[in-house]
Design a protein around this motif. Structure first.
Motif, short mmCIF file in Angstrom:
data_model
loop_
_atom_site.label_atom_id
_atom_site.label_comp_id
_atom_site.label_asym_id
_atom_site.label_seq_id
_atom_site.Cartn_x
_atom_site.Cartn_y
_atom_site.Cartn_z
N VAL A 1 75.80 65.96 32.44
CA VAL A 1 76.66 67.04 32.02
C VAL A 1 75.59 68.20 32.39
O VAL A 1 74.03 68.04 31.78
N LEU B 1 76.56 69.64 23.03
CA LEU B 1 75.41 69.13 23.60
C LEU B 1 74.55 68.31 22.80
O LEU B 1 74.00 68.60 21.10
N SER C 1 81.22 73.76 30.40
CA SER C 1 80.48 72.67 30.57
C SER C 1 81.33 71.67 31.74
O SER C 1 82.12 71.96 31.86
N ALA D 1 75.66 71.93 31.20
CA ALA D 1 76.20 73.69 30.60
C ALA D 1 75.82 74.73 30.85
O ALA D 1 74.25 74.89 30.94
#
Length: 818
Positions: free
Chosen positions: A704, A779, A721, A706
């Motif tokens: 991921v 997150l 994201s 972000a």
């Protein structure tokens, strides 16, 4: 001043059905009927099980009331609108015969003291449609009868395909009756102009009843006052003139500024009339090089919003209109397209759009068909459009007038040459009326139009369904080169869960139950609907089989369906909103559902936002960040800034490893001028990272990515994201999702949502409460605070509900802080 009392305000209306061609009101079968209202509404209100399935155009329908006149003399009867071929009778005398549901009438009547009868007789449309008429240049597959093109009525209930509703028949707009002995406003016309020196001028025309022509008539706007010229006969006068304010504040759509409005007050002798409120702004369209960019006060605007039709197509009333339009505004929409298949907006709708800073794209009520070019038809159409444009007089919300919906596209699809695409009324009559009654207002002959073929999207306003009905990957949103999507992103989406019998029943109907499918849009000639389209994207994006999901777990299947639509919206709108995009606007089809279930609206039938509404809200903030996948070039960070000044703050980049922790974080200063800026993430990192997971030298180092905009005060402004690898995260039994509600002052509650590991598509379900955010990624170790506002159906006590993530093994009940 207060208007003369409405003699019909407290009367009881009734309606009854009669056979087609009736000449007298029926003796039996009368039921209580609201006015304004329709025949379908009256039958629905009394619980008639066939109310929503009846063919209302097959019969005559009569409305009846009795009223009392206390003082004999002249009276003003106002007919706001009746659908469709109808006559009005007072004491059995015909006072009006009309064939256009969109035209209002003001009638002068001399009434004696005592009881009187008022009848409205709506004739059956079917015999009128059966008359032989000249053939159109093409036949529309969307109409239940080809001769509907000759009838000035709504296409609601008269289309093939789409979401079905009863055809509107009856007095759908108010009917009032007032004695003329009191001074009263009969009609008004306002127009505003802005000058380069900062001044503003209001042109005024008012017709007043009960006023002596020798009276002094003045107009006041703000602190300025000016006399008006008076003409007319005794008792009825017309006052005209203008007033200039040396300095005015400009009106802006709410995404770009404030909405100052000025009251217009006319004084005639001792009588004072509030004519309305006006705003000052300029509006234009930049059409250079195929563009279609709205410019308000000479500033280019990224237009975003949704199509609008009546929230209740049965009654044609919009219920809690303020709540509906505040939801539009709160979603960071700045434009509403009033579609050509419904009805024209009410004065209350226009007032709220002016107040809330919402631009209006107004279609004329033509859709799908070849409009006639015949003298009588043109005459009634000219009066219809004149009244429409004058209802917008002085209002700053009007942005675009459109001659028709889908008409040119239909002609092109059927193989006609370009010179036959545009109906004469859309090419000459309507633009002439716009130039006369709304000078300076941008006009388009049809939506879509402006490109070599109406099916093309790289010039002018277009209907973009590449992502959607045409099953293109979301990368087509950039490849297609869309300039302005006046319709787009049409995809069925289940409403958010609701803890009620209605909600439970809807959940069980998910899929192919007829009651569920009744709310799913389907084109007239297609064998598939927009739920089938969404399910294709579920397979394409997530690799899941929707049928197997429904068989195993209906609740999870609905959540995946919502996440599918949210993902599509996020991909497409991120492409279009980025500062260097060729696209200058996106109007989603459709704004709201007309029932509770899985319709195409981004707001459900109870006025509750659905998953794509939340995605759109975040991406359309005046300052917003988005991420796009640039392939071997990595990821691009785009910051959109509506202005009016440059935005400065911090850009934080977080790289998440294995979904469990933030492995690397970077913060750098950023400045985003208007309309925005783009930052190359690879360059910002300063060294190679396979952050887009395109090189695939091994497992992704980060799953991921972000990016967060952080204001100088430390608050987070916007976040985006990117999920490397599969678009669907595996279920995580140790997600650590938590939710705690705490009360603020008054009725507002705050909900703190946190997670130990990365949570995908977190959604908040709290019956009776409206969350200001939902359907977001969270997150590891992060907390997001969601504001909860009570809805009208809220129960006493603290919020009760749950928070869920798409990759969570189970839902999390909301705890209440002590």
């Amino acid at each position: 001043m207060n208007a003369a009392p409405d003699l019909l305000a407290e009367v009881s209306w009734e309606c009854a059905r009669a056979g087609a061609g009736s000449t007298q009101a029926p003796e039996l079968g009368w039921v209580i009927a609201p006015v304004p209202g329709t025949a379908a509404q009256a039958l629905r209100d009394i619980g008639d099980p066939g109310a929503l399935n009846r063919t209302y155009d097959a019969d005559d329908w009569w409305w009846h009331c009795e009223f009392t006149v206390e003082s004999a003399g002249q009276h003003a009867l106002s007919i706001g609108g009746v659908a469709t071929f109808y006559e009005v009778l007072v004491d059995d005398d015909v006072v009006l015969d009309e064939c256009n549901m969109f035209i209002a009438h003001n009638l002068d009547l001399h009434l004696t003291k005592g009881r009187h009868t008022l009848l409205v007789h709506c004739r059956s449309l079917q015999p009128l449609l059966a008359r032989r008429r000249p053939r159109p240049r093409w036949k529309s597959p969307d109409l239940v009868h080809q001769n509907l093109r000759w009838v000035r009525t709504s296409l609601l209930g008269r289309q093939i395909g789409g979401v079905q509703s009863p055809a509107p028949v009856g007095p759908w707009r108010p009917i009032t009756l007032r004695h003329c002995g009191h001074p009263q406003l009969r009609s008004s016309r306002l127009r505003t102009e802005c000058a380069d020196d900062g001044s503003g001028t209001v042109q005024v025309v008012v017709e007043l009843l009960g006023i002596d022509r020798s009276a002094d008539v003045t107009v006041q706007v703000g602190d300025a006052e000016a006399p008006l010229d008076v003409a007319g006969h005794q008792g009825t006068v017309t006052a005209t003139g203008s007033i200039t304010l040396p300095r005015v504040e400009r009106w802006w759509p709410h995404t770009h500024g404030t909405q100052p409005l000025y009251d217009v007050i006319v004084t005639a002798g001792s009588a004072e009339f509030h004519i309305g409120r006006v705003g000052f702004r300029t509006v234009a369209v930049d059409r250079s090089d195929g563009a279609f960019t709205l410019r308000v006060n000479d500033i280019p605007i990224f237009a975003r919003g949704a199509c609008w039709s009546p929230t209740d197509p049965v009654s044609l009333c919009d219920g809690d209109l303020r709540r509906h339009l505040e939801t539009v505004r709160d979603g960071n929409h700045n434009v509403i397209r009033v579609s050509g298949t419904g009805v024209y907006p009410s004065a209350g709708f226009l007032d709220l759009c002016d107040e809330l800073g919402l631009l209006i794209w107004q279609d004329c009520m033509f859709a799908f068909f070849d409009a006639p070019d015949e003298d009588d038809f043109n005459a009634t159409l000219a009066e219809e459009v004149r009244q429409l444009l004058e209802s917008f007089g002085g209002r700053p919300s009007l942005a675009v007038v459109c001659g028709s919906s889908d008409a040119e596209e239909q002609a092109a699809y059927l193989g006609l040459p370009p010179e036959k695409w545009v109906a004469p009324v859309a090419a000459t009559l309507i633009p002439r009326l716009v130039a006369e009654h709304a000078p300076g207002t941008p006009y388009v002959s049809s939506s879509p139009s402006g490109s070599p073929l109406p099916s093309m999207v790289n010039a002018g306003p277009s209907h973009y369904y590449g992502v959607g009905a045409y099953l293109q990957p979301t990368t087509d949103a950039r490849r297609a080169g869309v300039r302005f999507a006046s319709e787009c992103l049409c995809m069925a989406c289940p409403a958010e869960p609701m803890d009620s019998i209605e909600g439970v029943v809807a959940q069980r109907r998910l899929g192919h139950h007829p009651a569920w499918k009744a709310l799913i849009h389907r084109d007239a000639q297609s064998s598939w609907d927009l739920e089938d389209i969404r399910e294709w994207y579920t397979r394409h994006l997530f690799g899941l089989d929707p049928i197997e999901l429904r068989r195993a777990d209906g609740s999870h299947a609905a959540a995946v369906a919502r996440a599918t639509v949210a993902t599509v919206f996020e991909d497409v709108l991120s492409e279009w909103r980025r500062p260097d995009s060729s696209c200058a606007g996106s109007i989603v089809f459709e704004g709201h559902d007309v029932g509770f279930g899985g319709g195409i609206g981004i707001v459900d039938g109870h006025g509750r936002p659905k998953a794509p509404w939340y995605v759109m809200r975040r991406l359309m903030e005046p300052v917003a960040v988005m991420l796009t996948n640039e392939g071997v070039n990595g990821l691009a960070i785009h910051i959109a800034n509506d202005g009016p000044r440059s935005w400065e703050g911090q850009l934080r980049v977080d790289l998440v490893s294995d979904g469990g922790h933030i492995g690397e974080s970077l913060t750098l200063p950023v400045q985003a001028p208007v309309p925005g800026t783009t930052v190359d993430l690879m360059t910002a990192l300063g060294e190679f990272r396979d952050i887009s997971y395109i090189h695939r030298f091994g497992p992704p180092a980060y799953d991921v990515v972000a990016v967060t905009l952080v204001a100088p005060d430390g608050s987070e402004v916007s976040q985006a994201s990117f999920l490397a690898g599969p678009r669907l995260r595996p279920v995580d039994a140790h997600l650590g999702l938590d939710a705690t509600a705490r009360q603020e002052e008054g009725d507002c509650w705050l909900l703190d949502v946190s997670t130990d590991r990365f949570a995908q598509w977190v959604h908040v379900n709290v019956d009776g409460w409206q969350p200001d955010d939902s359907w977001f990624h969270l997150l590891p170790g992060a907390t997001r605070t969601v504001r909860l506002q009570p809805r009208p159906d809220v129960l006493p006590g603290p919020p009760r509900g749950e928070v869920m993530a798409l990759n969570a093994a189970r839902s999390t009940r909301i705890a209440v802080a002590p």
